[in-house]
Design a protein around this motif. Structure first.
Motif, mmCIF file in Angstrom:
data_model
loop_
_atom_site.group_PDB
_atom_site.id
_atom_site.type_symbol
_atom_site.label_atom_id
_atom_site.label_comp_id
_atom_site.label_asym_id
_atom_site.label_seq_id
_atom_site.Cartn_x
_atom_site.Cartn_y
_atom_site.Cartn_z
ATOM 1 N N HIS A 1 33.938 -1.853 -23.733
ATOM 2 C CA HIS A 1 33.694 -3.194 -23.248
ATOM 3 C C HIS A 1 32.339 -3.735 -23.588
ATOM 4 O O HIS A 1 31.763 -4.902 -22.947
ATOM 5 C CB HIS A 1 33.606 -3.356 -21.710
ATOM 6 N N GLY A 2 31.276 -2.876 -24.080
ATOM 7 C CA GLY A 2 30.096 -3.314 -24.464
ATOM 8 C C GLY A 2 29.313 -3.683 -23.478
ATOM 9 O O GLY A 2 28.327 -4.483 -23.362
ATOM 10 N N PHE A 3 29.189 -2.771 -22.372
ATOM 11 C CA PHE A 3 28.389 -2.887 -21.220
ATOM 12 C C PHE A 3 27.268 -2.030 -21.447
ATOM 13 O O PHE A 3 27.182 -1.191 -22.338
ATOM 14 C CB PHE A 3 29.008 -2.170 -19.891
ATOM 15 N N SER A 4 26.073 -2.413 -20.562
ATOM 16 C CA SER A 4 24.911 -1.422 -20.695
ATOM 17 C C SER A 4 24.836 -0.449 -19.727
ATOM 18 O O SER A 4 24.126 0.545 -19.714
ATOM 19 C CB SER A 4 23.513 -2.365 -20.522
ATOM 20 N N ALA A 5 25.714 -0.467 -18.567
ATOM 21 C CA ALA A 5 25.761 0.335 -17.523
ATOM 22 C C ALA A 5 26.983 0.113 -16.783
ATOM 23 O O ALA A 5 27.765 -1.070 -16.755
ATOM 24 C CB ALA A 5 24.555 0.060 -16.516
ATOM 25 N N LEU A 6 27.354 0.921 -15.872
ATOM 26 C CA LEU A 6 28.691 0.948 -15.025
ATOM 27 C C LEU A 6 28.265 1.381 -13.472
ATOM 28 O O LEU A 6 27.532 2.381 -13.292
ATOM 29 C CB LEU A 6 29.657 1.910 -15.698
ATOM 30 N N PRO A 7 28.346 0.526 -12.492
ATOM 31 C CA PRO A 7 28.388 0.979 -11.138
ATOM 32 C C PRO A 7 29.185 1.997 -10.783
ATOM 33 O O PRO A 7 30.425 2.124 -11.361
ATOM 34 C CB PRO A 7 28.725 -0.406 -10.358
#
Length: 192
Positions: free
Chosen positions: A30-36
């Motif tokens: 998904h190209g995120f920088s972080a995940l909660p």
């Protein structure tokens, strides 16, 4: 305007027992920088960044997210203003700020890009899009572009009426353009 208007949703989260490998795949996909990181009920308990996952993958020591996540995690309420969100992101050097409801459940995330979109005037974004299009058309930066209220003003030299029509038509293809005004540059003054 508040966090609810700025945040990205739906939000992708992981539970503490998710493997580092699965979290890495989700982040990459998904190209995120972080995940909660959330408990099964949705309560925020930590955050795992791309850096955390990269180190864990290289060291091959941690197998689940709970061993590498940052906790406690900084979050923002739904009522936070864009200024408050920007202060939190910049003040804590965050790339991703979880947004939580009154129960502490994650309902969205705010990234630096989300904040830039909100804090950058639409006319400025439109001007960049038009300028990029016209530069690609002419293969050089021949015109100055200004935008006010969605009306684009293109100033500079035009070879002829045909080029003026082409430039006008090109500018109108950019979503958000309300009108086009051309301001041809004056040619050199001839001595008599």
């Amino acid at each position: 305007m508040n966090a609810a208007d700025v945040m990205t949703r739906p939000v992708y989260t992981v539970e503490p027992t998710v493997t580092v490998r699965a979290a890495s795949a989700l982040l990459v996909d998904h190209g995120f920088s972080a995940l909660p990181v959330v408990e099964p009920g949705g309560l925020l308990v930590g955050i795992v960044s791309g850096s955390d996952l990269l180190v864990a993958n290289l060291e091959r020591a941690a197998t689940t997210v709970d061993r590498i996540m940052t906790a406690p995690v900084i979050s923002a309420p739904l009522t936070a203003s864009p200024t408050e969100l920007a202060s939190a992101v910049l003040g804590h050097r965050l790339r991703c700020l979880p947004v939580v409801d009154a129960r502490g459940s994650v309902v969205g995330v705010v990234s630096r890009g989300d904040l830039l979109r909100v804090l950058t005037p639409d006319d400025d974004v439109l001007a960049v899009r038009v300028d990029r299009l016209l530069t690609a058309y002419s293969r050089t930066r021949r015109w100055d572009v200004e935008v006010a209220g969605g009306t684009v003003v293109v100033a500079g030299p035009f070879d002829d009426e045909a080029e003026r029509r082409v430039v006008t038509a090109l500018v109108r293809t950019v979503p958000g353009v309300a009108g086009v005004e051309l301001r041809p540059a004056l040619g050199p003054v001839r001595a008599s």
